[in-house]
Design an enzyme around this catalytic site. Structure first.
Site, PDB file in Angstrom:
ATOM      1  N   HIS A   1       0.814  -1.225   0.000  1.00  0.00           N
ATOM      2  CA  HIS A   1       0.000   0.000   0.000  1.00  0.00           C
ATOM      3  C   HIS A   1       0.844   1.271   0.000  1.00  0.00           C
ATOM      4  O   HIS A   1       0.328   2.350  -0.252  1.00  0.00           O
ATOM      5  CB  HIS A   1      -1.035  -0.028   1.146  1.00  0.00           C
ATOM      6  CG  HIS A   1      -0.521   0.397   2.485  1.00  0.00           C
ATOM      7  ND1 HIS A   1      -0.265  -0.485   3.506  1.00  0.00           N
ATOM      8  CD2 HIS A   1      -0.239   1.609   2.981  1.00  0.00           C
ATOM      9  CE1 HIS A   1       0.156   0.184   4.567  1.00  0.00           C
ATOM     10  NE2 HIS A   1       0.173   1.458   4.272  1.00  0.00           N
TER      11      HIS A   1
ATOM     12  N   SER B   1       3.999   2.090   8.433  1.00  0.00           N
ATOM     13  CA  SER B   1       3.655   1.089   7.427  1.00  0.00           C
ATOM     14  C   SER B   1       4.868   0.575   6.681  1.00  0.00           C
ATOM     15  O   SER B   1       5.771   1.350   6.348  1.00  0.00           O
ATOM     16  CB  SER B   1       2.720   1.715   6.395  1.00  0.00           C
ATOM     17  OG  SER B   1       1.439   1.721   6.897  1.00  0.00           O
TER      18      SER B   1
HETATM   19  C1  4AZ Z   1      -0.862   3.742   8.580  1.00  0.00           C
HETATM   20  O1  4AZ Z   1      -1.710   4.554   8.231  1.00  0.00           O
HETATM   21  C2  4AZ Z   1      -1.153   2.868   9.766  1.00  0.00           C
HETATM   22  N1  4AZ Z   1      -2.496   1.077  14.183  1.00  0.00           N
HETATM   23  C3  4AZ Z   1      -0.258   1.898  10.135  1.00  0.00           C
HETATM   24  C4  4AZ Z   1      -0.531   1.101  11.225  1.00  0.00           C
HETATM   25  C5  4AZ Z   1      -1.685   1.290  11.926  1.00  0.00           C
HETATM   26  C6  4AZ Z   1      -2.589   2.267  11.573  1.00  0.00           C
HETATM   27  C7  4AZ Z   1      -2.314   3.078  10.479  1.00  0.00           C
HETATM   28  C8  4AZ Z   1      -1.953   0.406  13.105  1.00  0.00           C
HETATM   29  O2  4AZ Z   1       0.231   3.654   8.026  1.00  0.00           O
END
Ligand code: 4AZ
Length: 833
Positions: free
Chosen positions: A641, A783
């Site tokens: 993503h 992420s």
């Molecule tokens: C993000 O937006 C994201 N709480 C990554 C991990 C989590 C929420 C959002 C997990 O990259």
């Protein structure tokens, strides 16, 4: 604040620091003007020329020959017998220059009397004045220490300089002219980037506040934003006995506070001791930042770096009559008290005392909903700077609800703010109560507080001492802990002690003579390792030492087709397959931390080299956008993503390895050759959220840049196992990215629980990790980064890739990760690893 915070090292090979430093030098034309003007003012010539000569020469030297550390101290001198005039606002006037020259002589003499430190003194400058019990003069003194004398740095202190100034002033007092009597002087370490001498004033404004609002904006505010590499100052003055109220209406600057920020000082010198606040990022218009000064001046500074342009700010300011005293005696049955000007930031240098006095047969409850008094550099629990004292108990920093019961009809509350760093403060409420009927119509907490009866037994600690959650009749979807507290049934058997007495985890053990499967099911003990798959998931045959060749999904399959009946046999340093394939298929030396031998939400800063596989992926001018992990010298693993739409172009990305702080000049930077997103990645469900990145050139595998081991498809990361999530993502939901790599310990969550809490949104390519109680989690910007788990043999394996979650750190909403074991075959197909 650590002593070395504002050391500026000018190292020969650092283009960046050199550029920044040279930026502050005046252009040739300015130097010429200065020199010409200076020629007219006898006596100032030598000082000014010396200042520029030494400084610019050194700037060159520092670039090419020797490194040096610049230390600047700034502060103010109080001249009670001198008069402030408007002439002194203009550095071109004779009044300004003559007085500056005299005061600089005093400061220079002091600095030359600093014994072994005196030889590092370069020069001093008086750069501004204001009214205030006579006259205030603002100065700075510069020292330069060659790198080879770095050991002397610890001897530099604010007190040393203050002491020397005091001694000089005392010696002078007997023969000086009365107008130059100096009574008060301050001296504080100062960030060299914040100092602006008169010749540097290309972006400088001075205003006199009125009783009604006036406005100023950062340059380019309504156009294309403020330019790169600027240093702007706004000097705000008020009438004597007035303070300044400043409110930022619009605030949009870089998220990265490093070299791009707004700083407000309670002085005209940008000294660290006088900082009211430092801010960067964006603020929603519903959350205006508003501040107060303690005296009649305020300095607003905007610094920007060479990256992206931002809109900037608009601000209103006005003057208010100075609050002579705060605090009072409170005799009503209930009432409130707050930091001055709440919820505007309280001013520095305040002392308020409230005395609550009620009828003798009553007692007092005090409740503070939130305290905001964070001061950078203070140690947790040490209330040496700003504090709130309730009946002898001190509070400082940030606090959620505080409730206190006073067993007497009288209480003393004190608030103190020191000279620097202010915040929102607090608002507190008190209520007198009759101990014979303390909570009419409400529930009485153990803490003595009353809460609405609805709050009782709702699973939340509303009283602050859990007393509202004890002795409850639990609901159907709840279970009763041994200590009487009700908790959601979902929280049972997740290997987290939610009850506080561990009773939610006790009932999960299988009866004696039974064996517990990975999915929690109990089977008879003699059914495990009997050659049959009895647990639904086959985990009863995964860990067997009797050598039976059972092949379940939990057994490593050797190259020759035989299976190892030992958990997690691959890459553990022991040859288990006869053909050695369990060790041969690993990236050599993966999962060790050669360097470390021994706004993640709720995390702490990582140590250097602690996560050598962690990579920061930067996209174009956006800076850090996603995390990734090193799996070999030329392959990274991340989340699909991260690379959708325009982000799919490998030429726009850079991969920073071996980095702890964003901007670390020692990071290994690589371009991407190709981004391989999983062909089955689903944008709607985040299924198969994995991407492999092939680097244009391999990393040099050094102790701080090192691959993590990939787990085999059979690898088990059991429920409750502690793993670590790392990244530079947001520190809280909706917050800004972190500058330093954060780490947080999270637990692997049972798949059934995971499926329930996500309402069935997880697939077998996903795993849940975190805490159902919330508070600790990955967040936006993490992420693609690793979920790293350490096996008993000391090796680290990549269990997951940060993928998604509902918000961050919310209750019953753990982080969702791509499950690497389920994607292992695809990784092998693409990378041959
Ligand atoms: C993000 O937006 C994201 N709480 C990554 C991990 C989590 C929420 C959002 C997990 O990259």
């Amino acid at each position: 604040m650590s002593d070395g915070q504002f050391e500026k090292s000018f190292l020969p090979d650092s283009n960046h620091t050199r550029k920044k430093r040279l930026k502050k030098r005046p252009r040739v034309a300015v130097i010429v003007t200065v020199v010409l003007v200076a020629l007219l003012v006898l006596g100032a010539v030598a000082g000014v020329l010396y200042w520029y000569f030494t400084d610019s020469t050194n700037a060159d030297q520092s670039g090419e020959q020797s490194g040096k550390v610049v230390r600047i101290y700034s502060g103010h001198l109080n001249l009670p017998n001198a008069q402030y005039t408007r002439q002194l606002e203009n550095p071109e006037t004779t009044d300004f220059k003559e007085l500056a020259e005299k005061l600089e002589q005093v400061i220079n003499t002091s600095c030359k009397n600093l014994d072994e430190l005196s030889s590092y003194f370069v020069n001093s400058r008086v750069f501004d004045y204001s009214a205030g019990s006579g006259l205030m003069a603002y100065y700075m003194a510069q020292f330069e220490i060659p790198m080879e004398h770095k050991d002397i740095l610890h001897k530099f202190s604010e007190d040393a300089l203050k002491g020397a100034l005091r001694r000089t002033v005392e010696v002078r007092r007997s023969f000086e002219d009365k107008k130059l009597t100096i009574t008060q002087m301050t001296s504080s370490l100062t960030n060299p980037d914040l100092v602006m001498i008169p010749e540097d004033r290309t972006c400088y404004h001075t205003y006199h506040a009125k009783d009604t609002d006036m406005t100023f904006t950062s340059p380019g505010f309504n156009k294309d934003g403020y330019p790169n590499n600027i240093h702007c100052q706004w000097v705000l003055r008020a009438d004597t006995d007035h303070v300044i109220y400043l409110e930022f209406l619009d605030f949009n600057t870089d998220d990265d506070c490093g070299n791009d920020f707004v700083m407000v000082h309670d002085s005209l010198s940008p000294a660290e001791d006088d900082v009211i606040t430092k801010k960067c990022g964006k603020r929603p218009s519903s959350k205006h930042l508003s501040l107060m000064s303690s005296g009649s001046v305020m300095l607003v500074t905007l610094l920007s770096d060479e990256n992206e342009r931002f809109k900037g700010f608009s601000a209103n300011f006005s003057q208010r009559v100075k609050m002579r005293e705060c605090g009072r005696t409170l005799t009503e049955l209930s009432g409130n008290f707050s930091t001055p000007y709440y919820p505007t930031f309280y001013p520095p240098n305040m002392n308020c005392v409230w005395t609550i006095k009620v009828l003798p047969h009553l007692k007092i409850r005090i409740k503070i909903e939130m305290i905001r008094m964070e001061e950078p550099g203070t140690r947790h629990g040490e209330c040496t700077k700003d504090y709130l004292d309730i009946d002898g108990e001190r509070y400082c920093g940030d606090h959620p609800l505080i409730s206190v019961k006073i067993e007497r009809p009288e209480a003393v509350i004190e608030f103190h703010s020191d000279e620097s760093h202010t915040d929102k403060g607090f608002i507190g409420y008190y209520k007198a109560f009759d101990p014979r009927n303390p909570c009419p119509g409400e529930f009485l907490c153990g803490s003595g507080f009353c809460i609405s009866t609805d709050m009782r037994c709702d699973g939340w600690n509303d009283c602050g001492d859990m007393s509202d959650e004890r002795q409850c009749d639990c609901e159907r979807d709840q279970f009763t802990c041994d200590n009487g507290i009700c908790k959601p049934k979902l929280w049972m058997c997740d290997r987290v002690n939610d009850c506080g007495d561990n009773s939610d985890e006790k009932a999960c053990e299988c009866p004696k003579d039974h064996w517990k499967c990975q999915n929690g099911m109990c089977i008879s003990a003699n059914q495990s390792c009997d050659g049959h798959k009895d647990c639904e998931d086959g985990s009863d045959e995964a860990v067997c030492t009797n050598g039976v060749n059972i092949c379940t999904e939990f057994n490593y399959k050797c190259g020759d087709g035989s299976c190892v009946n030992k958990a997690n046999a691959e890459c553990d340093g022991t040859k288990d397959c006869e053909d050695g394939t369990d060790e041969a298929n690993c990236v050599p030396q993966c999962g060790v931390r050669p360097f470390k031998q021994q706004r993640i939400v709720g995390g702490t800063s990582a140590d250097l080299g602690e996560w050598p596989w962690q990579v920061s992926l930067h996209y174009g001018r956006l800076g850090h956008a996603c995390g990734a992990s090193i799996i070999s010298d030329n392959w990274l693993i991340s989340a699909s993503h991260c690379f959708m739409d325009q982000y799919n172009d490998p030429s726009k990305w850079l991969a920073f390895g071996g980095m702890n702080f964003q901007g670390d000049p020692l990071a290994q930077i690589r371009r991407m050759k190709q981004i391989h997103k999983h062909q089955r990645y689903n944008e709607e469900t985040y299924d198969y959220d994995i991407a492999l990145i092939e680097l244009e050139a391999p990393y040099d595998l050094l102790p701080k840049v090192h691959p993590i081991c990939l787990p085999d498809t059979s690898h088990i990361f059991p429920t409750g196992m502690s793993c670590w999530v790392t990244g530079w993502g947001a520190m809280y939901e909706g917050g800004s990215k972190s500058m330093s790599l954060q780490k947080a310990e999270v637990k692997i969550i049972n798949d059934t629980v995971c499926s329930v809490v996500t309402e069935g949104q997880v697939t077998s390519r996903m795993l849940c990790s975190g805490y159902l109680t919330g508070a600790i989690d990955a967040c936006q910007g993490d992420s693609g980064g690793p979920l790293s788990c350490r096996e008993e043999n000391g090796k680290w394996f990549l269990a997951g890739i940060v993928s998604w979650g509902e918000g961050c750190a919310r209750k019953n909403k753990p982080g969702i990760y791509s499950r690497v074991t389920k994607l292992r075959e695809w990784i092998r197909e693409v990378t041959k690893l």
